[in-house]
Design an enzyme around this catalytic site. Structure first.
Site, mmCIF file in Angstrom:
data_model
loop_
_atom_site.group_PDB
_atom_site.id
_atom_site.type_symbol
_atom_site.label_atom_id
_atom_site.label_comp_id
_atom_site.label_asym_id
_atom_site.label_seq_id
_atom_site.Cartn_x
_atom_site.Cartn_y
_atom_site.Cartn_z
ATOM 1 N N ASP A 443 0.855 -1.181 0.000
ATOM 2 C CA ASP A 443 0.000 0.000 0.000
ATOM 3 C C ASP A 443 0.898 1.240 0.000
ATOM 4 O O ASP A 443 1.583 1.521 0.993
ATOM 5 C CB ASP A 443 -0.897 -0.028 1.244
ATOM 6 C CG ASP A 443 -1.912 1.102 1.261
ATOM 7 O OD1 ASP A 443 -1.758 2.061 0.482
ATOM 8 O OD2 ASP A 443 -2.866 1.031 2.068
ATOM 9 N N HIS A 444 0.880 1.990 -1.110
ATOM 10 C CA HIS A 444 1.800 3.120 -1.259
ATOM 11 C C HIS A 444 1.418 4.305 -0.376
ATOM 12 O O HIS A 444 2.179 5.273 -0.263
ATOM 13 C CB HIS A 444 1.851 3.568 -2.723
ATOM 14 C CG HIS A 444 3.197 4.101 -3.126
ATOM 15 N ND1 HIS A 444 4.036 4.735 -2.243
ATOM 16 C CD2 HIS A 444 3.857 4.067 -4.318
ATOM 17 C CE1 HIS A 444 5.148 5.090 -2.871
ATOM 18 N NE2 HIS A 444 5.063 4.685 -4.128
ATOM 19 N N ARG A 445 0.269 4.256 0.269
ATOM 20 C CA ARG A 445 -0.110 5.335 1.172
ATOM 21 C C ARG A 445 0.705 5.292 2.460
ATOM 22 O O ARG A 445 0.883 6.333 3.114
ATOM 23 C CB ARG A 445 -1.609 5.251 1.506
ATOM 24 C CG ARG A 445 -2.529 5.439 0.319
ATOM 25 C CD ARG A 445 -3.977 5.193 0.701
ATOM 26 N NE ARG A 445 -4.199 3.817 1.140
ATOM 27 C CZ ARG A 445 -5.379 3.347 1.527
ATOM 28 N NH1 ARG A 445 -6.439 4.149 1.547
ATOM 29 N NH2 ARG A 445 -5.513 2.093 1.913
#
Length: 471
Positions: A443-445
């Site tokens: 998850d790039h967040r």
């Protein structure tokens, strides 16, 4: 000689009290005794509802009934086996009584919270329970009857003809959606005379338009297409409305509860901005360790899960999760969920606190989880508490693949097969070593490229020098 007055007798005094006063006293005392008797109010008929067996469950399928109609059951007895979106679970009764009527037979589904059976307190209550069951069963087909009327709104006669079933849905008579109320006011339609075709007899805007004589032609096509989708029950009616008709000669098979849950999670994962990083790892020493411990019941999957847990302990951000899109949570436990293919679906049993247990305890726990998963007997905490997921298709000879990120987790590792590969060392000498490719979707967040690269480097060091796995 004067005579002394006779002593006053309490009993005599009591007898001299007027009768009406004694009656009044008796009346004043009697009501409390009557009230005491009326305080005891006992329910005669109870409903057994479809339970919510997981946070994602919206409906359940009856696998089998452990108790038949007429059987007497006690509190805590298992009465029915329900298939949720993850497992088959026994459902217990909370009361003593007699199973008076089964409302949802084996093989059929019901939404969470819907009554699936009636429980009578005693034999004297059986007739009342059966009458109630008939009332409930009558309500179901009449809820299904309005759609054909809604599919043919042009002729004015159907609304008056549909007025007959209205008394059955008396509990929902007059209940309309806000938009339906607005249209009724605009077109001066009396909602009391409109039969609702929405859920539980609710009046929809289409019902008001039909009563007003309005013929919305654009809405006729979807309604006409509804019969083609009748073969697929109410599991995913809304998504299937936009699906093209099946190819002639094809067979349409509706999703099981588990397949529907997997589909929902996969679609939900598309909203997460994910990225993928691959990393090659030499596995010669890991293969040697596996040859030593496999006779003790340790599998390669357990070794990989243990290595991942140890690496996550050094990189907690990869073990974190983002659920609301506004913040992320550092998970105090490292729970490795491992993807397992079972008959008719996919499930991820969880090895809780995998970083704190040795490989032998993990192997024992893993065997128990897999056995329960195959039998669809996992408890909710055994498949929904994962913080990081491992998917190992290398055991099937797959050399590389990408995995879809599960909702609510920061990463998932896809492990490919270990294969002989020609490798050149720093001095330019060639040799053949076993290597596997590991791809991680994150998850790039919450996880950035440098975070994931550092995690994979730590994971590779553990795999290439696996002695720490046995500590």
């Amino acid at each position: 000689m004067a005579t002394a007055p006779a002593p006053l007798s309490l009993s005599a005094a009591a007898t001299t009290v007027p009768a009406r006063l004694r009656v009044g006293r008796a009346a004043a005392v009697a009501p409390p005794r009557r009230r005491t008797r009326m305080v005891v109010v006992r329910a005669k008929i109870r409903e057994i509802f479809m339970p919510a067996l997981s946070s994602t469950m919206t409906e359940g399928k009856i696998v089998s009934w452990s108790a038949a109609e007429g059987d007497r059951v006690s509190k805590g007895d298992a009465v029915v086996v329900v298939e949720s979106d993850k497992a088959d679970m026994d459902v217990e009764t909370f009361h003593d009584g007699i199973v008076a009527a089964v409302l949802v037979p084996a093989g059929e589904s019901a939404p969470v919270g819907a009554p699936i059976a009636l429980l009578a307190e005693s034999e004297e209550d059986l007739q009342a329970a059966l009458a109630k069951a008939q009332e409930l069963s009558k309500g179901q087909p009449q809820q299904a009857a309005p759609p054909p009327d809604a599919a043919a709104p042009p002729p004015p006669p159907p609304p008056p003809a549909a007025a007959a079933p209205a008394p059955v849905a008396a509990g929902t008579k007059g209940i309309a959606t806000p938009q339906a109320k607005k249209l009724a006011k605009q077109h001066r339609v009396d909602l009391a005379k409109v039969t609702g075709t929405g859920p539980f007899g609710r009046i929809t805007p289409a019902d008001v338009e039909a009563a007003a004589g309005i013929q919305p032609k654009p809405k006729v096509a979807p309604a006409a297409a509804a019969p083609t989708a009748l073969s697929a029950p109410a599991i995913g009616a809304v998504p299937q409305a936009a699906v093209l008709p099946p190819v002639p000669g094809a067979t349409v098979v509706p999703f099981t509860s588990m397949q529907a849950a997997v589909s929902k999670n996969m679609v939900e994962s598309l909203s997460v901005p994910a990225f993928r990083v691959g990393y090659p790892i030499v596995t010669d020493k890991l293969d040697e360790l596996y040859e030593k411990v496999k006779s003790k019941g340790v599998t390669m999957t357990v070794l990989l899960a243990k290595a991942a847990a140890m690496a996550l302990a050094q990189h907690p951000v990869v073990n974190a999760s983002c659920r609301d899109g506004k913040s992320f949570t550092y998970n105090t436990n490292i729970n490795i969920a491992v993807a397992v293919a079972i008959d008719g679906g996919l499930i991820t049993p969880v090895l809780e606190d995998a970083d704190k247990l040795d490989i032998y305890l993990l192997s024992q726990k893993w065997k128990e989880l897999v056995k329960k998963a195959r039998a669809k007997q996992l408890q909710p905490n055994e498949y929904s508490s994962g913080t990081f997921t491992l998917s190992n298709l290398g055991m099937f000879g797959v050399d590389r693949f990408d995995a879809i990120l599960p909702p609510g987790q920061g990463g998932i590792m896809a492990v490919g097969a270990s294969k002989p590969t020609v490798v050149a060392d720093k001095d330019g000498f060639f040799s053949v070593k076993s290597k596997m490719l590991v791809n991680v979707t994150a998850d790039h967040r919450i996880v950035y490229g440098a975070d994931l690269a550092a995690f994979l480097q730590t994971f590779a060091k553990i795999i290439e020098d696996p002695e720490s796995l046995t500590l």
